[in-house]
Scaffold this motif. Structure first.
Motif, short mmCIF file in Angstrom:
data_model
loop_
_atom_site.label_atom_id
_atom_site.label_comp_id
_atom_site.label_asym_id
_atom_site.label_seq_id
_atom_site.Cartn_x
_atom_site.Cartn_y
_atom_site.Cartn_z
N SER A 65 6.73 14.28 -20.41
CA SER A 65 5.40 13.76 -20.66
C SER A 65 4.35 14.61 -19.96
N VAL A 92 4.72 15.72 -24.38
CA VAL A 92 4.36 14.63 -25.28
C VAL A 92 3.60 13.58 -24.48
N GLU A 93 2.58 13.02 -25.07
CA GLU A 93 1.81 11.98 -24.41
C GLU A 93 2.64 10.70 -24.35
N SER A 94 2.76 10.12 -23.14
CA SER A 94 3.59 8.92 -22.95
C SER A 94 2.76 7.68 -23.25
N LYS A 95 2.71 7.30 -24.51
CA LYS A 95 2.00 6.11 -24.94
C LYS A 95 2.96 5.20 -25.69
N LYS A 98 5.00 6.93 -28.54
CA LYS A 98 5.77 8.14 -28.22
C LYS A 98 7.10 8.17 -28.97
N THR A 101 6.64 9.86 -32.36
CA THR A 101 6.39 11.30 -32.16
C THR A 101 7.67 12.04 -31.79
N LEU A 102 8.44 11.46 -30.89
CA LEU A 102 9.68 12.12 -30.46
C LEU A 102 10.71 12.15 -31.58
N GLU A 118 9.77 10.96 -18.49
CA GLU A 118 8.45 10.32 -18.52
C GLU A 118 7.99 10.07 -17.10
#
Length: 319
Positions: A65, A92-95, A98, A101-102, A118
């Motif tokens: 992240s 990757v943005e940890s929202k 996620k 996206t992953l 993360e």
């Protein structure tokens, strides 16, 4: 100018017409009169005796992240050096989104597993092990992190060599530990005949359960190479293990049925979040300050209730 040849009135003979056989109709899958042949799956290859043999084509995507600290980033790079079958990607943005996206990144990289680090509040590190895109997935809290750069141990094995994965006997007791063992085996086990892997073993990766935590250790298999000390096949008493690193501890939090989410299959009843631990420490420090304030107020009330007698020499020098 050339003269045009006259057309002959001859007709094809019966023998020529008999020799011309009508061609079978061609389809997208081949000739129509031939039996349809289904191609084998990419994971199954035919062997000499006609049976299909499973071929491991496992690939792991390793990413992290944003706003991850340098210590945790070094740990991720150490794990990447241990996995020749992994692929790296950008942060990757940890929202909340996620997971989608992953899963998309895993599909684009042609991988089947994901190892996601993360970082929260630049203090806490969580590690996700997920089988994409259908799951399951496990979320761990990473403690006691020590990278190879910090330890400076004497062990040193070749990069890209296949590891021997060893597990303690505790993994076979409960169902959730069996699931975690299978997922760790698929993620950390290097596939056979991988193009980036060496065809031999020279280090051992140990996973052991102590106090409901998974402890990770990496050891090099040290063998004497002197001419006088040539090892006989199976002489394990002369082999030694030298630790290489890194070191870390995994505290399981939850096991989900899907990839990065879904129904909860297992939840650790002994897990305490780092936020609760920090809140308790603040309460202890706040308790010390509250005691000091109480002592001061109690002293003032005591002085007001028990005033001192007036001194007979108090105003002698004022005159």
């Amino acid at each position: 100018m050339a003269k045009k040849r006259k057309q002959s009135d001859q007709t094809p003979t019966d023998s020529a017409s008999a020799a011309a056989v009508e061609r079978p109709k061609r389809t997208l899958l081949g000739w129509k009169d031939k039996p349809e042949e289904h191609p084998p799956s990419p994971a199954a290859l035919p062997s000499t005796n006609g049976t299909t043999v499973f071929r491991n084509k496992e690939k792991t995507l390793v990413t992290c992240s944003r706003r991850i600290t340098y210590r945790y980033r070094h740990l991720m790079l150490n794990i990447v050096s241990l996995l020749p079958h992994c692929k790296k990607d950008s942060k990757v943005e940890s929202k909340q989104s996620k997971g989608a996206t992953l899963n998309e990144l895993v599909e684009l990289k042609s991988c089947s597993s994901c190892l996601f680090f993360e970082c929260r509040k630049q203090k806490d590190l969580y590690m996700w092990i997920s089988k994409c895109p259908d799951g399951p997935s496990v979320k761990f809290l990473v403690n006691a992190v020590h990278s190879m750069e910090e330890l400076k141990l004497t062990g040193n094995h070749l990069k890209g060599s296949r590891p021997l994965l060893t597990f303690s006997s505790n993994f076979d007791k409960d169902a959730h530990w069996k699931l975690v063992k299978e997922m760790i085996t698929q993620v950390f086990g290097t596939p056979k005949d991988h193009r980036k892997a060496k065809p031999y073993y020279d280090h051992v990766v140990v996973f052991s359960i102590v106090d409901d935590h998974i402890w990770f250790r990496n050891y090099q298999i040290s063998v004497p190479h002197l001419e006088t000390d040539n090892l006989v096949k199976g002489a394990l008493d002369k082999m030694t293990l030298v630790e290489v690193g890194p070191r870390f501890c995994l505290n399981p939090i939850k096991i989900f049925g899907g990839s990065f989410g879904g129904p909860t299959l297992y939840e650790n009843p002994f897990y305490i979040s780092p936020n609760q631990i920090r809140a308790l420490e603040k309460r202890k420090k706040a308790g010390k300050y509250a005691k000091k304030v109480k002592v001061k107020t109690r002293r003032k009330m005591h002085e007001q209730s028990n005033p001192l007698e007036p001194d007979e020499f108090a105003g002698m020098w004022k005159e």
